[in-house]
Design a protein around this motif. Sequence first.
Motif, PDB file in Angstrom:
ATOM      1  N   MET A  57      14.048 -14.638  14.190  1.00  0.00           N
ATOM      2  CA  MET A  57      12.624 -14.351  13.956  1.00  0.00           C
ATOM      3  C   MET A  57      11.879 -14.417  15.295  1.00  0.00           C
ATOM      4  O   MET A  57      12.045 -15.365  16.060  1.00  0.00           O
ATOM      5  N   ILE A  58      11.064 -13.393  15.546  1.00  0.00           N
ATOM      6  CA  ILE A  58      10.268 -13.347  16.778  1.00  0.00           C
ATOM      7  C   ILE A  58       8.969 -14.113  16.536  1.00  0.00           C
ATOM      8  O   ILE A  58       8.238 -13.809  15.583  1.00  0.00           O
ATOM      9  N   ILE A  59       8.720 -15.152  17.356  1.00  0.00           N
ATOM     10  CA  ILE A  59       7.459 -15.892  17.245  1.00  0.00           C
ATOM     11  C   ILE A  59       6.468 -15.303  18.245  1.00  0.00           C
ATOM     12  O   ILE A  59       6.694 -15.334  19.465  1.00  0.00           O
ATOM     13  N   LEU A  60       5.390 -14.730  17.708  1.00  0.00           N
ATOM     14  CA  LEU A  60       4.400 -14.037  18.536  1.00  0.00           C
ATOM     15  C   LEU A  60       3.154 -14.908  18.646  1.00  0.00           C
ATOM     16  O   LEU A  60       2.474 -15.158  17.638  1.00  0.00           O
ATOM     17  N   GLY A  61       2.867 -15.416  19.820  1.00  0.00           N
ATOM     18  CA  GLY A  61       1.644 -16.196  20.057  1.00  0.00           C
ATOM     19  C   GLY A  61       0.483 -15.233  20.213  1.00  0.00           C
ATOM     20  O   GLY A  61       0.594 -14.247  20.956  1.00  0.00           O
ATOM     21  N   LEU A  62      -0.612 -15.507  19.499  1.00  0.00           N
ATOM     22  CA  LEU A  62      -1.818 -14.669  19.616  1.00  0.00           C
ATOM     23  C   LEU A  62      -2.943 -15.574  20.086  1.00  0.00           C
ATOM     24  O   LEU A  62      -3.205 -16.616  19.460  1.00  0.00           O
ATOM     25  N   THR A  63      -3.570 -15.236  21.206  1.00  0.00           N
ATOM     26  CA  THR A  63      -4.623 -16.095  21.730  1.00  0.00           C
ATOM     27  C   THR A  63      -5.686 -15.265  22.432  1.00  0.00           C
ATOM     28  O   THR A  63      -5.567 -14.042  22.538  1.00  0.00           O
ATOM     29  N   GLY A  64      -6.742 -15.943  22.840  1.00  0.00           N
ATOM     30  CA  GLY A  64      -7.854 -15.266  23.508  1.00  0.00           C
ATOM     31  C   GLY A  64      -9.058 -16.195  23.491  1.00  0.00           C
ATOM     32  O   GLY A  64      -9.113 -17.123  22.676  1.00  0.00           O
ATOM     33  N   ASN A  83       8.890 -22.149   6.908  1.00  0.00           N
ATOM     34  CA  ASN A  83       8.717 -21.348   5.682  1.00  0.00           C
ATOM     35  C   ASN A  83       8.858 -19.848   5.965  1.00  0.00           C
ATOM     36  O   ASN A  83       9.512 -19.124   5.220  1.00  0.00           O
ATOM     37  N   ALA A  84       8.288 -19.397   7.102  1.00  0.00           N
ATOM     38  CA  ALA A  84       8.375 -17.967   7.446  1.00  0.00           C
ATOM     39  C   ALA A  84       9.838 -17.578   7.674  1.00  0.00           C
ATOM     40  O   ALA A  84      10.299 -16.524   7.221  1.00  0.00           O
ATOM     41  N   GLY A  85      10.580 -18.463   8.343  1.00  0.00           N
ATOM     42  CA  GLY A  85      12.009 -18.191   8.590  1.00  0.00           C
ATOM     43  C   GLY A  85      12.781 -18.117   7.294  1.00  0.00           C
ATOM     44  O   GLY A  85      13.552 -17.182   7.050  1.00  0.00           O
ATOM     45  N   LYS A  86      12.526 -19.099   6.408  1.00  0.00           N
ATOM     46  CA  LYS A  86      13.217 -19.124   5.103  1.00  0.00           C
ATOM     47  C   LYS A  86      12.884 -17.866   4.288  1.00  0.00           C
ATOM     48  O   LYS A  86      13.709 -17.341   3.547  1.00  0.00           O
ATOM     49  N   ALA A  87      11.677 -17.381   4.461  1.00  0.00           N
ATOM     50  CA  ALA A  87      11.251 -16.200   3.682  1.00  0.00           C
ATOM     51  C   ALA A  87      11.820 -14.906   4.271  1.00  0.00           C
ATOM     52  O   ALA A  87      11.614 -13.819   3.730  1.00  0.00           O
ATOM     53  N   GLY A  88      12.519 -15.027   5.431  1.00  0.00           N
ATOM     54  CA  GLY A  88      13.176 -13.851   6.014  1.00  0.00           C
ATOM     55  C   GLY A  88      12.282 -12.979   6.866  1.00  0.00           C
ATOM     56  O   GLY A  88      12.608 -11.814   7.143  1.00  0.00           O
ATOM     57  N   ALA A  89      11.164 -13.539   7.345  1.00  0.00           N
ATOM     58  CA  ALA A  89      10.271 -12.738   8.205  1.00  0.00           C
ATOM     59  C   ALA A  89      10.970 -12.401   9.521  1.00  0.00           C
ATOM     60  O   ALA A  89      11.689 -13.245  10.080  1.00  0.00           O
ATOM     61  N   ASP A  90      10.764 -11.172  10.010  1.00  0.00           N
ATOM     62  CA  ASP A  90      11.366 -10.822  11.323  1.00  0.00           C
ATOM     63  C   ASP A  90      10.395 -11.136  12.461  1.00  0.00           C
ATOM     64  O   ASP A  90      10.788 -11.312  13.610  1.00  0.00           O
ATOM     65  N   ILE A  91       9.081 -11.230  12.105  1.00  0.00           N
ATOM     66  CA  ILE A  91       8.064 -11.595  13.104  1.00  0.00           C
ATOM     67  C   ILE A  91       7.120 -12.598  12.434  1.00  0.00           C
ATOM     68  O   ILE A  91       6.793 -12.443  11.243  1.00  0.00           O
ATOM     69  N   ALA A  92       6.698 -13.636  13.172  1.00  0.00           N
ATOM     70  CA  ALA A  92       5.680 -14.572  12.671  1.00  0.00           C
ATOM     71  C   ALA A  92       4.632 -14.731  13.770  1.00  0.00           C
ATOM     72  O   ALA A  92       4.980 -14.834  14.957  1.00  0.00           O
ATOM     73  N   VAL A  93       3.347 -14.716  13.381  1.00  0.00           N
ATOM     74  CA  VAL A  93       2.257 -14.804  14.368  1.00  0.00           C
ATOM     75  C   VAL A  93       1.611 -16.193  14.332  1.00  0.00           C
ATOM     76  O   VAL A  93       1.287 -16.711  13.267  1.00  0.00           O
ATOM     77  N   LEU A  94       1.440 -16.799  15.504  1.00  0.00           N
ATOM     78  CA  LEU A  94       0.700 -18.065  15.643  1.00  0.00           C
ATOM     79  C   LEU A  94      -0.622 -17.741  16.335  1.00  0.00           C
ATOM     80  O   LEU A  94      -0.637 -17.450  17.540  1.00  0.00           O
ATOM     81  N   ASP A  95      -1.713 -17.793  15.572  1.00  0.00           N
ATOM     82  CA  ASP A  95      -3.065 -17.527  16.107  1.00  0.00           C
ATOM     83  C   ASP A  95      -3.619 -18.862  16.607  1.00  0.00           C
ATOM     84  O   ASP A  95      -4.101 -19.676  15.825  1.00  0.00           O
ATOM     85  N   ILE A  96      -3.495 -19.100  17.920  1.00  0.00           N
ATOM     86  CA  ILE A  96      -3.862 -20.405  18.493  1.00  0.00           C
ATOM     87  C   ILE A  96      -4.821 -20.230  19.662  1.00  0.00           C
ATOM     88  O   ILE A  96      -4.422 -19.745  20.738  1.00  0.00           O
ATOM     89  N   PRO A  97      -6.075 -20.600  19.488  1.00  0.00           N
ATOM     90  CA  PRO A  97      -7.066 -20.408  20.556  1.00  0.00           C
ATOM     91  C   PRO A  97      -6.660 -21.040  21.881  1.00  0.00           C
ATOM     92  O   PRO A  97      -6.898 -20.462  22.939  1.00  0.00           O
ATOM     93  N   LEU A  98      -6.044 -22.210  21.838  1.00  0.00           N
ATOM     94  CA  LEU A  98      -5.709 -22.919  23.081  1.00  0.00           C
ATOM     95  C   LEU A  98      -4.230 -22.824  23.420  1.00  0.00           C
ATOM     96  O   LEU A  98      -3.668 -23.697  24.076  1.00  0.00           O
ATOM     97  N   LEU A  99      -3.577 -21.775  22.976  1.00  0.00           N
ATOM     98  CA  LEU A  99      -2.124 -21.633  23.201  1.00  0.00           C
ATOM     99  C   LEU A  99      -1.763 -21.828  24.665  1.00  0.00           C
ATOM    100  O   LEU A  99      -0.904 -22.647  25.007  1.00  0.00           O
ATOM    101  N   LEU A 100      -2.446 -21.119  25.548  1.00  0.00           N
ATOM    102  CA  LEU A 100      -2.085 -21.152  26.975  1.00  0.00           C
ATOM    103  C   LEU A 100      -2.595 -22.431  27.648  1.00  0.00           C
ATOM    104  O   LEU A 100      -1.985 -22.942  28.581  1.00  0.00           O
ATOM    105  N   GLU A 101      -3.695 -22.961  27.152  1.00  0.00           N
ATOM    106  CA  GLU A 101      -4.250 -24.196  27.725  1.00  0.00           C
ATOM    107  C   GLU A 101      -3.367 -25.403  27.381  1.00  0.00           C
ATOM    108  O   GLU A 101      -3.462 -26.441  28.029  1.00  0.00           O
ATOM    109  N   THR A 102      -2.535 -25.274  26.349  1.00  0.00           N
ATOM    110  CA  THR A 102      -1.739 -26.439  25.907  1.00  0.00           C
ATOM    111  C   THR A 102      -0.242 -26.176  26.061  1.00  0.00           C
ATOM    112  O   THR A 102       0.570 -26.722  25.331  1.00  0.00           O
ATOM    113  N   GLY A 103       0.117 -25.310  27.014  1.00  0.00           N
ATOM    114  CA  GLY A 103       1.533 -25.064  27.294  1.00  0.00           C
ATOM    115  C   GLY A 103       2.281 -24.404  26.152  1.00  0.00           C
ATOM    116  O   GLY A 103       3.498 -24.537  26.012  1.00  0.00           O
ATOM    117  N   GLY A 104       1.557 -23.670  25.331  1.00  0.00           N
ATOM    118  CA  GLY A 104       2.180 -23.055  24.147  1.00  0.00           C
ATOM    119  C   GLY A 104       3.168 -21.953  24.479  1.00  0.00           C
ATOM    120  O   GLY A 104       3.941 -21.522  23.625  1.00  0.00           O
TER     121      GLY A 104
END
Length: 197
Positions: free
Chosen positions: A1-8, A97-118
């Motif tokens: 599963m590809i974990i896609l960080g979304l931030t801004g 849960n996303a992995g168990k459900a068989g998702a090929d991509i999961a998005v993490l919408d995290i405002p401070l992703l880059l500020e917290t070493g995400g």
Amino acid sequence: MIILGLTGSIGMGKTTTAQMFADAGIPVYSADEAVHRLYSGRAVPLIEAAFPGTTREHAVDRQKLSAAVLGQPDAMKKLEAIVHPLVRQEEQAFLENAGKAGADIAVLDIPLLLETGGEERVDRIVVVSAPPEVQRQRVLAREGMNSAKFDAILASQMADAEKRMRADFIVDTGSGLAAARHQVAAIIRQLREEAAG
Ligand SMILES: CC(C)(COP(=O)(O)OP(=O)(O)OC[C@H]1O[C@@H](n2cnc3c(N)ncnc32)[C@H](O)[C@@H]1O)[C@@H](O)C(=O)NCCC(=O)NCCS
Ligand SMILES: Nc1ncnc2c1ncn2[C@@H]1O[C@H](COP(=O)(O)OP(=O)(O)OP(=O)(O)O)[C@@H](O)[C@H]1O
């Protein structure tokens, strides 16, 4: 599963763009939504103990909490030290849960992703961005927002230009919803083509 960080940065269009991934059937975890749940749940006694008077009727009063931490880096760090670990626990559960459900991509919408070493915990990064004057106009149009509060939040976030440098993909939200939707579709297509080898 590809974990896609979304931030801004504030007001750049994270929530709106994350919904476009969700509309494409991709599971999305929102850190801001997790914080809202925590602020009427298990974080309330912890927040009251650390910032007396900022909760009532078993819920955090965001106006009072905001007044207690914005523009005060030490207080904000104290708040983040309480909230971020709880948000991370929910994030882990979401990914399992996303992995168990068989998702090929999961998005993490995290405002401070880059500020917290995400960057370490995602495979690719999408930065949502718009021209600064568009960002300012959007945020200042919000109830309860003012220039001082906007500047305080901006000062506490990594600069948009630096986030763009760290991005694998950039979604420009300054050109309307349809344009952003096309950019999201192109990102999903590219990720799936890469995964197919
Ligand atoms: C400071 C608080 C009370 C202000 O609440 P309020 O409802 O007025 O604003 P809101 O939550 O919508 O945030 C406004 C903008 O600031 C951003 N932001 C939120 N927390 C932070 C932070 N610690 N540092 C920088 N920006 C932040 C949000 O992503 C959003 O872009 C609230 O943002 C908060 O509790 N923040 C601490 C928790 C946190 O770090 N959340 C981000 C999850 S990654
Ligand atoms: N592609 C777009 N085209 C036009 N307007 C947009 C686009 N994306 C977002 N917007 C608008 O910009 C504003 C901010 O969007 P949104 O709430 O998604 O940003 P955000 O980054 O999640 O904000 P915050 O950081 O404060 O949570 C909203 O009014 C939204 O309708």
